[in-house]
Every structure is written in C-alpha cells, then in structure tokens.
Write an enzyme that holds these catalytic residues in place. Structure first.
Site, PDB file in Angstrom:
ATOM      1  N   CYS A   1       5.134   0.820   3.596  1.00  0.00           N
ATOM      2  CA  CYS A   1       6.146   1.304   2.663  1.00  0.00           C
ATOM      3  C   CYS A   1       7.406   1.814   3.361  1.00  0.00           C
ATOM      4  O   CYS A   1       8.318   2.322   2.711  1.00  0.00           O
ATOM      5  CB  CYS A   1       5.545   2.373   1.762  1.00  0.00           C
TER       6      CYS A   1
ATOM      7  N   HIS B   1      10.295  10.430   0.396  1.00  0.00           N
ATOM      8  CA  HIS B   1       9.364   9.318   0.185  1.00  0.00           C
ATOM      9  C   HIS B   1       8.291   9.682  -0.832  1.00  0.00           C
ATOM     10  O   HIS B   1       7.711   8.794  -1.459  1.00  0.00           O
ATOM     11  CB  HIS B   1       8.684   8.953   1.512  1.00  0.00           C
TER      12      HIS B   1
ATOM     13  N   HIS C   1       6.320   3.522  -7.396  1.00  0.00           N
ATOM     14  CA  HIS C   1       6.357   3.182  -5.972  1.00  0.00           C
ATOM     15  C   HIS C   1       6.466   1.664  -5.822  1.00  0.00           C
ATOM     16  O   HIS C   1       5.487   0.937  -6.040  1.00  0.00           O
ATOM     17  CB  HIS C   1       5.098   3.705  -5.295  1.00  0.00           C
TER      18      HIS C   1
END
Length: 414
Positions: free
Chosen positions: A165, A303, A339
């Site tokens: 990610c 994040h 996400h």
C-alpha cells in the site's frame, strides 16, 4: 554545469477515479463536504461487505472491446492516464514517445483475473480447455502500465512497482528519480487497484479480523475512531504527469506542486503488523532530504486504515517527529473513500493538493469518539478547517511486509 540530479521535479497534471468521483474537482468537493459513497456489495463466495466501487466513463478513451480484452486495473489506468494528460494540457502527439516513462504502483494484480477464470471453468467441470488465452498477459505485473502504453503509443520504459500500500508513493518517487537520471523527459506515474473484485482479499482481511463492518457502509471506514473495526476495501486509480521544472516552465504549464522530498524504508519485523519507530525514521529522512523541519510541514495526510494497531503506531510516529510543531494539521482521506490499496497514497495526495490554492484542510470523517491513543494536535475532524496558508504537504503510505513511504510536496515557487 548544473547537476542533472538536482533537477526540480514538478506535478503538472492529475487524472483519477475514486469511489466518489471521476475527476479532481468533484473529488475535492466531496472530501471538503465529508461525502462518502462507500456501498454494500454482495461478492461471489464471500457475501456482503462494505466496499468502494468506482463509476466512470470506461469507453471515453478506448473501445469496449479493448476493455474486455484487458483488465479492470488496465481500464482504470488508461482512463486516469488520458485524463492526466488533458489536465496537464499535453497532446501526446507532440511528445517523443520514447522519452515518456510509465510507472504504476500496485498492491496486488492478477488475483481478480485468476479467480474469475477458476469460477468460469468450474461451470465446465474444471475443463481447462475453457481457460482464456488472455490470462497470462492479463496477470503479469506490468499489465496496467503496459495497457497505458498501448493506449497512448508510448514506447519508453513501463513497469509496475509492487510496494504493497506504499506503491503509489513509490511510483512517484521512481518517476522523479528517472527524470533526474535523464532516462525520461516526462512520466505518467501513480497507482491503481481492482481489489474489490477479489473475494480472496476480502476473506483474508476478515480472517485477520481487519475487515470493517457497519450497518451503514458509508460509516464503515473510521480511522482514529474508538469504535473502528477494520479496513474498507476500495478500487480506484490516480495518475500524475511528472516532469522537470524547466520543461514545465518552457511550455507554460500550470504547476500543481513540487516534489521536494521522499523516503522509503523497511520495518524488517513482521508480515502484517506496522512499526511506528521505523515510520518515524522514514518521515525524518524525507524531511532531511527536503531540507525541511517538522514545523515547516503544514499538513500531514495519514495512511491510517482503520485498524487498531495500525492507526496507533502511525500516531505514535507522528507525535515523535512533529512534537514541536504546533501548526501542522493532520487529516485522513480513507475515512471518505476506503482503502484503495496501490492507489491509496496517490488518491489521497490528489485530494489534498488543492489546499495550496484554497488553504482548506479536508476533514477526517466518521469520528464519533476519538481514540485517546490516536489523539494528535490539529487533527481535522468531521468539518474542514481554513488553515490560512498551506505550502508543504507530507503524504504517508505504509504497507504489508513492513514497507514505509513518505512523500513531501511543496507549493510551487519559481
């Protein structure tokens, strides 16, 4: 003679697809208004879950036949790349196609295509004669980047960057480095994700007790909230036009921001669990390379994914690095869009770049009760804040198997 490694690198265009918009203007508007369009899906073999699905004109830049032969990730990537060039005011026919690089960050690729093919042959008693001959080119890691080159006639280097990610940030870093090395004159760089098509990804997060659940799917993504219970999986994409400052100024380009610092490092500890001290080291290295102090950063986009330990570790890292900065705002974009895996970091950056012009910090939504362990000075919660001025943004993206990235973008000053 100027050292080419000192070239200033700027962003001049952006194209995106997110679960709540298919263009940067609408994306920004919905972030400022705290609008989430996360919905409930019913996925084959898995069942119902909150997820972020993207709607965009899929045949705007290539035919439906090409989309069917390619992949969902490729379809998203092609749309975003074309839109980025339009946003940058660039006609691809005026460029040397051999001097353009395409660098696409991915968390996963090929899972969706493989699951679809296994399901397909299951209807024919698993007879592999029914397996598509398109499978191999669909599942190679460079597929989304390659589909972009074929659509645009780009003959320069293309490849995908697998960095979990952190992949979107990693692609922007790669683009900056390749331009500084003189390997390319311009790059299309960013990230894409087709992860909502894979029941295996949902099942794996559920097995880890890390898949978000909520009665209202729009409230399922809840980073920093005491009641958070996991990740909302989303698809999406965001691609930027990256070029040297000199090239951008020579064509009178509108410059959206300047990449002034970046860093990547590794936890070297665990397959899944994040580690705040190493995240702090990553942010410090990015600041050092940018020649900036923590108090120079006006906005940190976190994040934080909505998992308990992940959110807490990042907050610890931010408090450690920015403890002396009373003027640094903090927000989170996943609360709005979920996400988007390999596209997460670059979508989140795109949602915050307009702060350079309107000075607004979009809110982190869905926080009813802030987790005390996630308490941060100037965390923007539920309503936007007018910061008066935003000149420096730090964008965090971290990923599984212990990979961390931090990217610093500054408001452009000639």
């Amino acid at each position: 003679m100027n050292n080419p490694l000192d070239r200033r690198i700027v962003i001049t265009g952006v194209g995106l697809v997110s679960p709540n918009a298919d263009n940067p203007v609408e994306f920004r508007r919905k972030l400022l208004h705290g609008i989430s369009e996360i919905q409930e899906i019913d996925l084959r073999y898995f069942g119902k879950a909150a997820a972020g699905l993207c709607t965009f004109p899929e045949t705007k830049h290539r035919k439906n036949k090409e989309n069917k032969r390619g992949t969902r990730a490729g379809c998203i990537g092609v749309y975003c790349a074309h839109e980025a060039l339009v946003n940058a005011g660039i006609e691809i026919s005026s460029c040397d196609p051999a001097r353009i690089g395409v660098y696409i960050g991915l968390t996963e690729h090929g899972t969706v295509e493989t699951e679809n093919e296994v399901f397909n042959i299951s209807r024919y008693n698993y007879d592999t004669n029914y397996w598509t001959h398109h499978h191999n080119p669909r599942t190679v890691l460079n597929n989304p980047a390659g589909e972009i080159t074929m659509s645009l006639g780009i003959t320069g280097p293309h490849y995908s960057i697998g960095a979990a990610c952190a992949a979107g940030n990693a692609a922007l870093i790669q683009a900056a480095q390749m331009i500084r090395l003189g390997e390319v004159d311009m790059a299309l760089a960013g990230g894409v994700s087709e992860s909502v098509g894979s029941f295996g990804i949902f099942a794996s997060f559920k097995a880890q007790n890390a898949l978000a659940e909520a009665t209202d799917p729009r409230r399922a993504s809840r980073p920093f909230d005491l009641g958070r219970n996991g990740i909302v999986i989303s698809e999406g994409g965001c691609i930027y036009v990256i070029e040297s400052m000199d090239r951008a100024l020579a064509r009178n380009a509108r410059i959206l921001g300047e990449i002034v610092g970046y860093a990547m490092n590794s936890d070297a500890r665990d397959f899944v669990l994040p580690y705040g001290p190493r995240q702090a080291e990553c942010m410090r290295l990015a600041l050092r390379r940018a020649g900036l102090r923590p108090e120079d950063v006006d906005l940190i986009n976190t994040h934080a994914t909505g998992t308990r330990q992940g959110d807490i570790e990042e907050c610890k890292a931010i408090r450690e690095v920015f403890r002396d900065s009373a003027s640094t705002y903090v927000n989170n974009t996943k609360s709005n869009i979920g996400h988007a895996m390999g596209a997460a970091g670059v979508l989140e950056l795109a949602g915050n770049l307009p702060s350079f012009d309107d000075h607004l910090v979009h809110p982190t939504i869905n926080i009813d009760e802030l987790d005390p362990e996630c308490s941060l000075p100037n965390l923007v919660v539920n309503t936007p804040v007018d910061a008066g001025s935003i000149s420096v943004i730090l964008n965090n993206s971290f990923g599984m198997v212990g990979i961390n990235s931090a990217l610093i973008v500054k408001k452009f000053e000639p």
